[in-house]
Design an enzyme around this catalytic site. Structure first.
Site, PDB file in Angstrom:
ATOM      1  N   THR A 216      60.483  48.045  49.334  1.00 32.10           N
ATOM      2  CA  THR A 216      59.386  47.555  48.480  1.00 32.10           C
ATOM      3  C   THR A 216      59.823  46.385  47.615  1.00 32.10           C
ATOM      4  O   THR A 216      59.035  45.482  47.327  1.00 32.10           O
ATOM      5  CB  THR A 216      58.879  48.719  47.588  1.00 32.10           C
TER       6      THR A 216
ATOM      7  N   THR B 124      63.494  52.452  48.424  1.00 34.98           N
ATOM      8  CA  THR B 124      63.906  53.616  47.623  1.00 34.98           C
ATOM      9  C   THR B 124      63.880  54.938  48.400  1.00 34.98           C
ATOM     10  O   THR B 124      64.528  55.890  47.994  1.00 34.98           O
ATOM     11  CB  THR B 124      63.023  53.739  46.363  1.00 34.98           C
ATOM     12  N   ASP B 125      63.129  54.975  49.510  1.00 39.26           N
ATOM     13  CA  ASP B 125      62.983  56.268  50.216  1.00 39.26           C
ATOM     14  C   ASP B 125      64.324  56.834  50.679  1.00 39.26           C
ATOM     15  O   ASP B 125      64.551  58.051  50.601  1.00 39.26           O
ATOM     16  CB  ASP B 125      62.056  56.122  51.430  1.00 39.26           C
TER      17      ASP B 125
ATOM     18  N   SER C 135      62.868  51.285  54.133  1.00 35.82           N
ATOM     19  CA  SER C 135      64.044  52.153  54.225  1.00 35.82           C
ATOM     20  C   SER C 135      63.870  53.397  55.112  1.00 35.82           C
ATOM     21  O   SER C 135      64.867  53.948  55.567  1.00 35.82           O
ATOM     22  CB  SER C 135      64.585  52.499  52.846  1.00 35.82           C
TER      23      SER C 135
HETATM   24  N1  ASP Z   1      58.710  53.036  51.431  1.00 39.18           N
HETATM   25  C1  ASP Z   1      59.522  52.097  50.702  1.00 39.18           C
HETATM   26  C2  ASP Z   1      60.905  52.006  51.319  1.00 39.18           C
HETATM   27  O1  ASP Z   1      61.694  52.881  51.094  1.00 39.18           O
HETATM   28  C3  ASP Z   1      59.613  52.525  49.298  1.00 39.18           C
HETATM   29  C4  ASP Z   1      60.447  51.634  48.445  1.00 39.18           C
HETATM   30  O2  ASP Z   1      61.119  50.744  48.845  1.00 39.18           O
HETATM   31  O3  ASP Z   1      60.422  51.878  47.235  1.00 39.18           O
HETATM   32  O4  ASP Z   1      61.171  51.050  51.995  1.00 39.18           O
END
Ligand code: ASP
Length: 322
Positions: A13, A89-90, A56
């Site tokens: 993200t 973050t995932d 991610s």
């Molecule tokens: N779905 C996203 C990812 O992990 C969430 C993020 O980056 O915060 O790529």
């Protein structure tokens, strides 16, 4: 003298934007963070690398291994004083822990991400990136293993986990707390990790499965891991480390096939241990040869077993390794 930071982008993200027509958060062709380099250069000279542009959930241990190799290659070519990695973050906590186990560097390695994409109200990407940069140039961040910096906090890779689907304060270290805080003027560490394990890996070929244990669970899923050619299994057990009686035959079958079974608790506080002696109780499982992985979550125990089984100097003694 200004330090040199290796800034590696992997996607997530933090590198995405909201498409105004569809409303969906999507990757951008040009990483929006690249244009922020000026802000970052006040803290350090930057060597920037676009390793991947992946959400991610698309990251696998193969990309994690590539990332580790990329870091080692970069630091062998020039003097680097710290590393910052931007990541979705995932699965950020998994990449952080993979790098923590497979690198052994004095310089800080800091991962960061964002919960809001670059053109959303209150976007937190650039803020987190600047903070990660400040931590990476801090002398106090040396020799602390791989760190995760988000929302004014510094966390250890082994303890940190994503706790909220959408809140910017999502990264927490249940049971242990953060290693430090970031304020306008200070990088303030108040804890340091006690242990550092290092494992040499050059390939990821063996497979490890992770199952969450639940009331009424049967042995069939565990047995399918044997048929699917898994080399190790991690169970997120109940409470102090127990499973329903029907699961015991599955565990025994895995052990009979020389497939190590590692047990953690699905509780996110406390550690699993062999306490109960009833059918499926932790003491019984321990006596059967199940190995406990104290202090880490299911997803991290899975990575640790995967790394252990794939390490250069194998075979490992799994119980000793954990
Ligand atoms: N779905 C996203 C990812 O992990 C969430 C993020 O980056 O915060 O790529």
């Amino acid at each position: 003298m200004k330090k040199t930071i290796l800034l590696i982008h992997t996607g997530g993200t933090i590198s995405m934007h909201v498409n105004e027509e569809s409303g969906a958060v999507v990757p951008k062709e040009t990483n929006p963070l690249i244009v922020e380099s000026k802000k970052l250069r006040q803290y350090a000279d930057i060597v920037e690398l676009d390793a991947f542009n992946l959400p991610s959930p698309h990251m696998t241990p193969i990309e994690m291994l590539k990332l580790k190799n990329l870091i080692l290659e970069a630091i062998s070519k020039q003097k680097i004083d710290g590393i910052v990695i931007t990541h979705g973050t995932d699965t950020l906590e998994e990449t952080a822990y993979f790098l923590d186990l497979t690198t052994n560097l004095e310089i800080p390695i800091v991962l960061t991400g964002a919960m809001r994409s670059s053109n959303e109200l209150g976007a937190d990407g650039v803020y987190n990136l600047v903070e990660a940069m400040r931590v990476a140039v801090s002398e106090d961040a040396k020799n602390k293993g791989v760190l995760v910096v988000m929302n004014d906090e510094i966390h250890a890779a082994a303890n940190v986990t994503k706790t909220s689907t959408s809140n910017v304060g999502t990264f927490q270290s249940p049971q242990y707390g953060p290693l430090g805080l970031i304020t306008k003027t200070m990088i303030h560490f108040h804890h340091a990790p006690l242990q550092k394990q290092y494992v040499e890996v050059s390939t990821i070929e063996k497979k490890v499965a992770l199952f969450k244990v639940y009331a009424g669970m049967e042995a069939d899923l565990l047995l399918s891991a044997i048929d699917s050619g898994y080399h190790g299994v991690v169970l997120e057990g109940l409470g102090q480390g127990n499973v329903p009686p029907a699961v015991v035959t599955g565990i025994q079958a895995l052990l009979d096939h020389q497939i190590p079974v590692v047990l953690v608790s699905r509780c996110f506080n406390g550690i699993a241990q062999g306490v109960y002696g009833y059918e499926g109780g932790g003491k019984m499982l321990e006596d059967m040869g199940v190995i406990y992985a104290p202090g880490i979550s299911g997803q991290k125990a899975r990575l640790k077993l995967l790394i252990g089984l794939n390490q250069v100097h194998s075979p490992i003694e799994v119980a000793h390794f954990f």
